[in-house]
Design a protein around this motif. Sequence first.
Motif, PDB file in Angstrom:
ATOM      1  N   HIS A   1     -19.622  -1.297  -4.573  1.00  0.00           N
ATOM      2  CA  HIS A   1     -20.129  -0.022  -5.107  1.00  0.00           C
ATOM      3  C   HIS A   1     -19.465   1.127  -4.356  1.00  0.00           C
TER       4      HIS A   1
ATOM      5  N   ASP B   1     -20.866   5.017  -2.962  1.00  0.00           N
ATOM      6  CA  ASP B   1     -22.177   5.618  -2.706  1.00  0.00           C
ATOM      7  C   ASP B   1     -22.469   6.754  -3.676  1.00  0.00           C
TER       8      ASP B   1
ATOM      9  N   HIS C   1     -17.040  -0.491  -1.362  1.00  0.00           N
ATOM     10  CA  HIS C   1     -17.439  -1.306  -0.226  1.00  0.00           C
ATOM     11  C   HIS C   1     -18.597  -2.228  -0.589  1.00  0.00           C
TER      12      HIS C   1
HETATM   13 FE   LIG Z   1     -22.836   2.004   0.321  1.00  0.00          FE
END
Ligand SMILES: [Fe+2]
Length: 314
Positions: A145, A147, A287
């Motif tokens: 994903h 953030d 990440h």
């Molecule tokens: Fe994250």
Amino acid sequence: MNASMIASAAARPAASGGPFDLAAEAAYRTWRARKLERFPRSLGELVVEVRDPRALTPAERAAILDRCTRTNMAVYASGCGADPDKDIPRRLGLQLGLRTLDPNHLADDDGISPLAVWDPPSGDDSPKKTRGEFIPYTNRGIGWHTDGYYNRPERTVRALLLHCVSAAETGGENDLLDHEIAYLRLRDESPDHIRALMAPDAMTIPARMQNGIVERAAQTGPVFSIDADGHLHMRYTARTVSIEWKRDAATAAALAALERVLAEDSPYRFRGRLAPGMGLVCNNVLHTRTPFTDSTAHKRLIYRARYYERASGA
Ligand SMILES: [Fe+2]
């Protein structure tokens, strides 16, 4: 789906002529060659030793920014150890042009989230009491994903800083992939993938409801977008719940290709484990987090700061 949200995403300038413009093949080829030529060959090349993240030397700061320019991320290793001072990530960020923290209703009041397995104090009636319902505050693994993929466009998370105060007994590693590499791999396979993932209605995050109240409105937007300054931004989650993808063949093909890119064992993907005093500074790259196990002596605590600016020398 909200038409005004689509319009606001679509209204962003396409940075025409830049390397991420599908019509600018020559610019893409030039950018691509330079990107691969300068790309770090190992995680070790990303690591910058710093004495005190709160007060970088000019050489330390330049070394971090150099990694961020080449691969949108840098890992710093400092002598801070288990010092829980939140000024460590805050002051480091400020030196890299990271000024505006994304407020998180689950973060502490200063906007820096202490990620740890949440153990609510009895009688806690603040919004923080729901932390345990969110994966970052558990010891579970988290898939690929970026953030803040659910944020409104005006709250785009362009940079992320993770500072490790203490590591788990085992696990808690991060896989890292520069989102520009994901773009490059997909564009090489088929420009149609990029076209599909730049569509302003590619992905929709449904509204989040809390006690019958809309806590966060539905968000519709592209996966890849280009900032006004020409930088590539990516919104993505590999989660299959709480996300609706555009239902057409091009989007399905692009997502399948992206999943293959994320699954492949590539020299551009790094895996590391932050030790106390270490941290990751990145322009919100893709990440993951592996599951982890805490012990009494080794309880994982990571400070997470999300910013609207990119890491830059400005
Ligand atoms: Fe994250």
